[in-house]
Design a protein around this motif. Structure first.
Motif, PDB file in Angstrom:
ATOM      1  N   GLY A 109     -69.426 -14.201  74.450  1.00 29.22           N
ATOM      2  CA  GLY A 109     -69.444 -12.864  75.114  1.00 29.22           C
ATOM      3  C   GLY A 109     -68.169 -12.547  75.735  1.00 29.22           C
ATOM      4  N   ILE A 110     -67.941 -11.197  75.778  1.00 18.86           N
ATOM      5  CA  ILE A 110     -66.488 -10.778  75.972  1.00 18.86           C
ATOM      6  C   ILE A 110     -66.042 -11.229  77.528  1.00 18.86           C
ATOM      7  N   ASP A 111     -67.185 -11.585  78.514  1.00 19.55           N
ATOM      8  CA  ASP A 111     -66.950 -12.041  79.904  1.00 19.55           C
ATOM      9  C   ASP A 111     -67.270 -13.446  79.909  1.00 19.55           C
ATOM     10  N   ALA A 112     -67.547 -14.250  78.764  1.00 25.69           N
ATOM     11  CA  ALA A 112     -68.164 -15.701  78.771  1.00 25.69           C
ATOM     12  C   ALA A 112     -66.994 -16.467  78.375  1.00 25.69           C
ATOM     13  N   TRP A 113     -65.879 -16.111  77.656  1.00 23.92           N
ATOM     14  CA  TRP A 113     -65.196 -16.960  77.174  1.00 23.92           C
ATOM     15  C   TRP A 113     -64.282 -17.714  78.240  1.00 23.92           C
ATOM     16  N   GLN A 114     -64.332 -17.572  79.439  1.00 28.92           N
ATOM     17  CA  GLN A 114     -63.510 -18.184  80.664  1.00 28.92           C
ATOM     18  C   GLN A 114     -64.506 -19.133  81.123  1.00 28.92           C
ATOM     19  N   GLU A 115     -65.507 -18.977  80.665  1.00 22.61           N
ATOM     20  CA  GLU A 115     -66.903 -19.924  81.528  1.00 22.61           C
ATOM     21  C   GLU A 115     -67.355 -20.995  80.691  1.00 22.61           C
ATOM     22  N   THR A 116     -66.511 -21.475  79.624  1.00 22.60           N
ATOM     23  CA  THR A 116     -67.021 -22.562  78.630  1.00 22.60           C
ATOM     24  C   THR A 116     -66.871 -23.848  79.262  1.00 22.60           C
ATOM     25  N   GLY A 117     -66.172 -24.272  79.949  1.00 20.98           N
ATOM     26  CA  GLY A 117     -65.780 -25.451  80.828  1.00 20.98           C
ATOM     27  C   GLY A 117     -64.791 -26.110  79.966  1.00 20.98           C
ATOM     28  N   PHE A 118     -64.021 -25.393  79.265  1.00 22.46           N
ATOM     29  CA  PHE A 118     -62.974 -26.219  78.297  1.00 22.46           C
ATOM     30  C   PHE A 118     -61.981 -25.227  78.340  1.00 22.46           C
ATOM     31  N   LYS A 119     -60.666 -25.551  77.701  1.00 22.08           N
ATOM     32  CA  LYS A 119     -59.353 -24.720  77.640  1.00 22.08           C
ATOM     33  C   LYS A 119     -59.145 -24.560  76.020  1.00 22.08           C
ATOM     34  N   TYR A 120     -58.248 -23.705  75.774  1.00 21.99           N
ATOM     35  CA  TYR A 120     -57.975 -23.352  74.402  1.00 21.99           C
ATOM     36  C   TYR A 120     -56.522 -23.883  73.996  1.00 21.99           C
ATOM     37  N   ASP A 121     -56.425 -24.379  72.935  1.00 24.05           N
ATOM     38  CA  ASP A 121     -55.027 -24.485  72.493  1.00 24.05           C
ATOM     39  C   ASP A 121     -54.243 -23.461  72.351  1.00 24.05           C
ATOM     40  N   VAL A 122     -54.736 -22.318  71.566  1.00 31.10           N
ATOM     41  CA  VAL A 122     -54.288 -21.172  71.105  1.00 31.10           C
ATOM     42  C   VAL A 122     -55.159 -19.886  71.522  1.00 31.10           C
ATOM     43  N   ILE A 123     -54.715 -18.953  72.104  1.00 32.54           N
ATOM     44  CA  ILE A 123     -55.411 -17.665  72.326  1.00 32.54           C
ATOM     45  C   ILE A 123     -54.741 -16.579  71.552  1.00 32.54           C
ATOM     46  N   SER A 124     -55.227 -15.736  70.713  1.00 31.06           N
ATOM     47  CA  SER A 124     -54.876 -14.771  70.145  1.00 31.06           C
ATOM     48  C   SER A 124     -55.246 -13.440  70.758  1.00 31.06           C
ATOM     49  N   CYS A 125     -54.313 -12.500  71.170  1.00 37.27           N
ATOM     50  CA  CYS A 125     -54.772 -11.176  71.508  1.00 37.27           C
ATOM     51  C   CYS A 125     -53.996 -10.244  70.749  1.00 37.27           C
ATOM     52  N   LEU A 126     -54.523  -9.924  69.634  1.00 36.07           N
ATOM     53  CA  LEU A 126     -53.785  -9.080  68.696  1.00 36.07           C
ATOM     54  C   LEU A 126     -54.254  -7.555  68.700  1.00 36.07           C
ATOM     55  N   ASN A 127     -53.150  -6.927  69.006  1.00 37.46           N
ATOM     56  CA  ASN A 127     -53.244  -5.188  69.142  1.00 37.46           C
ATOM     57  C   ASN A 127     -54.712  -4.941  70.055  1.00 37.46           C
ATOM     58  N   LEU A 128     -54.673  -5.734  71.143  1.00 39.77           N
ATOM     59  CA  LEU A 128     -55.558  -5.488  72.069  1.00 39.77           C
ATOM     60  C   LEU A 128     -55.201  -4.908  73.399  1.00 39.77           C
ATOM     61  N   LEU A 129     -53.979  -5.378  73.759  1.00 43.63           N
ATOM     62  CA  LEU A 129     -53.463  -4.815  75.233  1.00 43.63           C
ATOM     63  C   LEU A 129     -53.642  -3.450  75.358  1.00 43.63           C
ATOM     64  N   ASP A 130     -53.289  -2.507  74.287  1.00 45.57           N
ATOM     65  CA  ASP A 130     -53.295  -1.037  74.488  1.00 45.57           C
ATOM     66  C   ASP A 130     -54.496  -0.600  74.145  1.00 45.57           C
ATOM     67  N   ARG A 131     -55.894  -1.400  73.997  1.00 48.77           N
ATOM     68  CA  ARG A 131     -57.167  -0.761  73.960  1.00 48.77           C
ATOM     69  C   ARG A 131     -58.001  -1.848  74.779  1.00 48.77           C
ATOM     70  N   CYS A 132     -57.752  -2.243  76.019  1.00 47.44           N
ATOM     71  CA  CYS A 132     -58.215  -2.570  76.928  1.00 47.44           C
ATOM     72  C   CYS A 132     -58.431  -2.015  78.250  1.00 47.44           C
ATOM     73  N   ASP A 133     -59.121  -2.099  79.010  1.00 46.23           N
ATOM     74  CA  ASP A 133     -59.027  -1.250  80.407  1.00 46.23           C
ATOM     75  C   ASP A 133     -58.118  -2.023  81.469  1.00 46.23           C
ATOM     76  N   ASP A 134     -58.237  -3.409  81.432  1.00 46.67           N
ATOM     77  CA  ASP A 134     -57.499  -4.345  82.511  1.00 46.67           C
ATOM     78  C   ASP A 134     -56.320  -5.398  81.678  1.00 46.67           C
ATOM     79  N   PRO A 135     -55.312  -4.798  81.156  1.00 43.32           N
ATOM     80  CA  PRO A 135     -54.561  -5.585  80.338  1.00 43.32           C
ATOM     81  C   PRO A 135     -53.868  -6.713  81.101  1.00 43.32           C
ATOM     82  N   LEU A 136     -53.260  -6.300  82.418  1.00 43.87           N
ATOM     83  CA  LEU A 136     -52.608  -7.386  83.094  1.00 43.87           C
ATOM     84  C   LEU A 136     -53.716  -8.503  83.553  1.00 43.87           C
ATOM     85  N   HIS A 137     -54.832  -7.947  84.103  1.00 48.73           N
ATOM     86  CA  HIS A 137     -55.693  -9.002  84.421  1.00 48.73           C
ATOM     87  C   HIS A 137     -56.163  -9.897  83.398  1.00 48.73           C
ATOM     88  N   LEU A 138     -56.297  -9.204  82.014  1.00 46.37           N
ATOM     89  CA  LEU A 138     -56.736 -10.122  80.909  1.00 46.37           C
ATOM     90  C   LEU A 138     -55.597 -11.192  80.723  1.00 46.37           C
TER      91      LEU A 138
END
Length: 327
Positions: free
Chosen positions: A194-223
């Motif tokens: 879920g778009i709000d569930a990826w931070q609540e999995t209980g583990f961390k990620y080796d790589v996160i990709s955010c491709l052409n998303l910062l200009d299409r989301c409501d809270d880019p700095l918070h993201l």
């Protein structure tokens, strides 16, 4: 003539006129509607845009316009086999006349109601290309056999770009807002969060990709701050692609709106905006640039154009040791 017959006649007239308009804007002189598939394929390849334009400008950077600390971090790229294959496939698909007319009609009807992303997901079209396998490895500075535990691709679309990165990870997680794109991601066997569930999995990620998303989301700095907290400490990396010029807008249904958290990037050139993104966005939220490059952001075309092209700046970011992000 009764009103029902008149409406039918007007509708048929509208469809005929619409199709005629679409045909008029297609570049008919290329000969792409030759029926013989062999002849058509040869002609498409002979007249490919890649053979008639200067594609080096897709990758060009003027280092003198970059701030001094960024100059040695730039990775020069060029047109490679995977990029060429995507463009030529897009050119071939644009020759399917009746398919493209169908796509255009459906898009016209649905665009006031749902997002273009959802329409593309429904039609099974609109694939994107950000980087090839080799370009990804070069940007990440990894070997072909390098493997890590977890990748998270935020806003993965149809999963085309995710598929390029996936061989380097044991587990691949994705997020997506569009219901039609979610179905395509499930078919590719990616683990959908879920778009709000990826931070609540209980583990961390080796790589996160955010491709052409910062200009299409409501809270880019918070993201970005949330991403920083979700990376494996020390070794975790964030891959960010941003279209230059940077112009933030949100697509809600068939409408375009300004995001709540609006990022204003300074500069007129690609290099100047890279400087601004680095200083005014990445460093302020606790990231520093490890490497970056200039790449074409490609999308499958339609009846009007073989493919669509935007300028991307693609960064690999790591958490800054000497700068703490705001909570």
């Amino acid at each position: 003539m009764c009103p029902l017959q008149l409406r039918k006649l007007l509708f048929v007239g509208w469809v005929v006129g619409y199709v005629a308009f679409l045909l008029s804007i297609k570049r008919m002189w290329t000969g792409k509607y030759i029926r013989n598939p062999v002849v058509r394929s040869l002609l498409v390849n002979m007249l490919s845009d890649l053979d008639t334009i200067d594609v080096t400008k897709w990758y060009r950077c003027n280092p003198d316009q970059l701030e001094e600390s960024l100059q040695p971090l730039f990775i020069q790229n060029q047109l490679d086999a995977d990029t060429r294959a995507f463009v030529e496939q897009s050119e071939e698909k644009s020759t399917y006349l009746f398919t493209q007319i169908y796509y255009s009609l459906v898009s016209t009807v649905l665009s006031p109601l749902v997002s273009r992303t959802s329409i593309n997901g429904f039609l099974g079209r609109g694939s994107m290309f950000v980087f090839s396998k080799n370009q990804f490895q070069q940007l990440m500075r990894i070997e072909p056999d390098w493997v890590a535990d977890r990748l998270l691709d935020l806003g993965a679309g149809d999963g085309g770009v995710t598929k390029v990165m996936a061989p380097h990870f044991t587990e691949v997680y994705v997020t997506e807002v569009s219901l039609t794109m979610k179905r395509r991601l499930r078919k590719k066997k990616f683990k959908l969060l879920g778009i709000d569930a990826w931070q609540e999995t209980g583990f961390k990620y080796d790589v996160i990709s955010c491709l052409n998303l910062l200009d299409r989301c409501d809270d880019p700095l918070h993201l970005l701050k949330d991403i920083r907290q979700s990376l494996v400490p020390g070794t975790g990396r964030l891959i960010v692609a941003a279209v230059i010029p940077f112009q933030p807008w949100l697509e809600i249904g068939g409408r375009w709106e300004r995001p709540r958290e609006y990022i204003k990037i300074q500069g007129k050139t690609w290099e100047e905006q890279v400087n601004s993104l680095t200083n005014e966005v990445f460093r302020k939220v606790g990231f520093e640039v490890e490497s970056f490059t200039r790449l074409p952001y490609l999308c499958e075309g339609d009846i009007a154009r073989d493919y669509y092209l935007l300028d991307d700046a693609v960064f690999v970011l790591k958490s800054s040791d000497d700068q703490v992000a705001a909570p």
